[in-house]
Design an enzyme around this catalytic site. Structure first.
Site, PDB file in Angstrom:
ATOM      1  CG  ASP A  23      -2.296   0.596   0.916  1.00  0.00           C
ATOM      2  OD1 ASP A  23      -2.320   1.807   0.624  1.00  0.00           O
ATOM      3  OD2 ASP A  23      -3.321  -0.097   0.975  1.00  0.00           O
ATOM      4  CG  HIS A  79      -5.236   3.906   0.644  1.00  0.00           C
ATOM      5  ND1 HIS A  79      -4.835   2.624   0.336  1.00  0.00           N
ATOM      6  CD2 HIS A  79      -6.479   4.042   0.117  1.00  0.00           C
ATOM      7  CE1 HIS A  79      -5.792   2.012  -0.341  1.00  0.00           C
ATOM      8  NE2 HIS A  79      -6.803   2.857  -0.492  1.00  0.00           N
ATOM      9  CB  SER A 406      -9.132   0.667  -0.694  1.00  0.00           C
ATOM     10  OG  SER A 406      -8.531   0.862  -1.934  1.00  0.00           O
TER      11      SER A 406
END
Length: 612
Positions: A23, A79, A406
């Site tokens: 990620d 994220h 996600s």
């Protein structure tokens, strides 16, 4: 998901399970990743902590790497921290987003370890970095890899770094979970299409977040947004964007609240109406006290986004009510209230934004495989990362709400790691099969094939540890599958092996790959007769008998041979055939059903989907 704080895994092996997170890096100082109570890393761990300057690992976060896209494994985007904490974060009490969605934050497997591989910046993820990270994660000794990344649409598998990397992972006994994509509700948009990955769609949680706007005439309208701001006023003047425009721009541009189109002085102290969802950034820049946004994008239906000022998104009908009220009075006023938490009795439903099948490159493989929670998920975040798209929004948080496939992908990774805890000797395909065949029912309110939206339905970790039967595929099965659908050069490219494929008449069909779902594409306007061949393995009682049940569908005749499977030992395998006969289907139509093998306790369900 039915997976509360009291659920415990296999205490002997749970801290030995390692999840690799590909990620944007990790905020290593988060409470979700502290290592209190953790012993040293498992002996199988071969990795390292190369996170860059001022970056440290511990006995929870046991490894970190970064690649050419970035100069550190430290997450400045948020994220990667969010996805990692969803999969494997510790129990952290009294977490909320400014008091909203308050509770205990917990990853799927809080006692497991993880390693972070930073392969993305805010604007790019390089293919060679992703492939390098897969190589490193495999060599480091992870058990599960979670990848909440992907192309905006499906690309050929031989050109897809996630597909290629995950192929090498499964050859080494590692399952990869991958986000389905955020380009729904249009069909054919799923980007994760390879059969060796667990492709995850996003679904709603039973905790909803709503917002309200109270008009000067007393009318209250309900919409969506994460509005953490509180107002003590009874109402503010409300104006349309076009009426407070910067004269250098058109009324249409100002009505949409496009960049720099709003006059700062004209909008100060007022609520502004914006005809586009993106208008909140310009409203904040111009100094509006709040904004009412028109949600004309179906993909964002039911999603509450964190916005940089008091704001609410309304559907066309409610938005027009606001406009009608404004036209009915000389002094229109409104107040946007702080968001509320509600119970969503319709959950789980697939998110509108979640990418759908048909699988463009392999239509005989239903994708997505499964659905997991992906709307308004509260999880850890980087305190240096922006929480909205507005440069004027300087708020910093350690936990925030995000939506997307996600967010669904690490839920599935946590569930897969839980199954791995309970069954350390199970193969990646056994874990994948157990998750798919034991899934919860979904609510489906569209005419679109549900299987294209959510695959085998909504993930159910507790059921998955005891599936009864599993559909398993070997390394050779995947090589043979590659030979079915690619030329020999691409097979060698993807596999890294100097493999000789069978001649064309021996190749077989992708529909006969031993997958936990059954799908085929038929020619329109021609009657069809299709057969599937499958093998199941008994993973429960040594003596057990399963009977086949087909959910009825008047459009087709479905037969299973044999109808009864009797097992005399654990890990014994049995084969069966499914034959489907049907009349001609029109262009764009489909037929769906389900095959369920039941022993009275276990119900091993496989979706069936025939489409033109």
């Amino acid at each position: 998901m039915g997976f509360n704080e009291k659920i415990r895994g296999n205490a002997i092996v749970e801290s030995d399970v390692i999840i690799g997170v590909l990620d944007t890096g990790i905020w290593h100082e988060s409470e979700s990743f502290k290592d209190e109570g953790f012993g040293p890393a498992p002996k199988k761990w071969k990795g390292t902590c190369k996170g860059g300057q001022n970056f440290t690992c511990n006995n929870k976060l046991i490894g970190a790497r970064f690649y050419s896209s970035s100069d550190s494994a430290k997450d400045v985007i948020g994220h990667g921290t969010h996805t990692a904490s969803t999969a494997v974060g510790n129990l952290v009490k009294d977490v909320s987003f400014y008091g909203l969605a308050q509770g205990t934050a917990r990853g799927g497997v809080p006692s497991d370890r993880f390693a972070a591989y930073s392969v993305c910046t805010a604007d790019r993820c390089k293919s060679y970095d992703i492939l390098a990270a897969f190589d490193d994660a495999i060599a480091d000794g992870v058990d599960i890899i979670t990848v909440s990344l992907g192309a905006s649409s499906a690309i050929p598998i031989a050109h897809d770094p996630i597909a290629i990397g995950s192929y090498h992972a499964i050859q080494k006994g590692i399952l990869t979970t991958n986000a389905a994509g955020n380009n729904g509700p249009i069909g054919g948009t799923v980007s994760s299409v390879a059969p060796w990955m667990l492709t995850v769609a996003a679904s709603s949680i039973d905790r909803g977040i709503i917002d309200k706007v109270v008009l000067g005439n007393g009318r209250t309208l309900v919409g969506n947004s994460v509005n953490s701001f509180t107002s003590n006023e009874t109402g503010f003047p409300i104006v349309e964007g076009k009426d407070v425009r910067n004269k250098r721009y058109t009324e249409v541009q100002a009505g949409h609240c496009e960049d720099l189109c709003i006059d700062n002085d004209a909008v100060k102290g007022k609520i502004v109406l914006c005809d586009e969802l993106t208008g909140t950034v310009e409203a904040r820049r111009a100094g509006a006290i709040g904004t009412v946004l028109k949600n004309n994008i179906l993909a964002f239906e039911g999603v509450s986004e964190v916005l940089p000022l008091p704001a609410i998104t309304l559907r066309d009908e409610e938005y027009n009510v606001v406009k009608s009220y404004m036209n009915s009075t000389k002094d229109p006023r409104a107040n946007i209230l702080r968001s509320e938490i509600i119970k969503d009795d319709f959950a789980p439903m697939v998110a509108s934004f979640s990418s759908r099948g048909l699988n463009k490159f392999l239509p005989e493989i239903i994708k997505p495989d499964i659905s997991a929670l992906g709307i308004d998920i509260l999880a850890a975040y980087s305190p240096v990362a922006p929480i909205t798209k507005s440069a004027e929004d300087k708020r910093c948080v350690r936990y925030t709400l995000l939506s997307g496939t996600s967010m669904a992908c690490p839920h599935a990774a946590g569930a897969a790691a839980y199954v791995k805890e309970m069954h350390p000797d199970w193969s990646p395909t056994a874990i994948k099969s157990s998750l798919m065949t034991t899934a919860w029912p979904m609510n489906n309110t569209s005419n679109f094939p549900g299987e294209y939206a959510y695959g085998s339905r909504h993930i159910n970790p507790l059921k998955a540890i005891d599936p009864g039967l599993i559909y398993e595929a070997s390394k050779e099965d995947y090589i043979n599958f590659l030979c079915m659908v690619f030329d020999e050069a691409d097979v060698r490219l993807i596999s890294g092996l100097n493999w000789n494929c069978p001649t064309s008449f021996d190749k077989g069909s992708p529909k006969d790959h031993n997958y936990p779902s059954l799908a085929s594409v038929v020619t329109p306007t021609i009657p069809f007769n299709i057969s599937f061949h499958r093998t199941v393995k008994n993973v429960r009682l040594s003596n057990s008998t399963y009977k086949a049940k087909i959910l009825p569908n008047s459009e087709v005749d479905i037969k299973v041979v044999p109808k009864v499977l009797s097992f005399n030992s654990l890990n014994e395998e049995k084969t069966f055939d499914v034959t489907i006969v049907g009349k001609a289907l029109q262009v764009g139509s489909y037929v769906s059903s389900s095959l369920i093998w039941s022993d009275g306790t276990h119900n091993v369900r496989s979706p069936i989907l025939i489409s033109t």
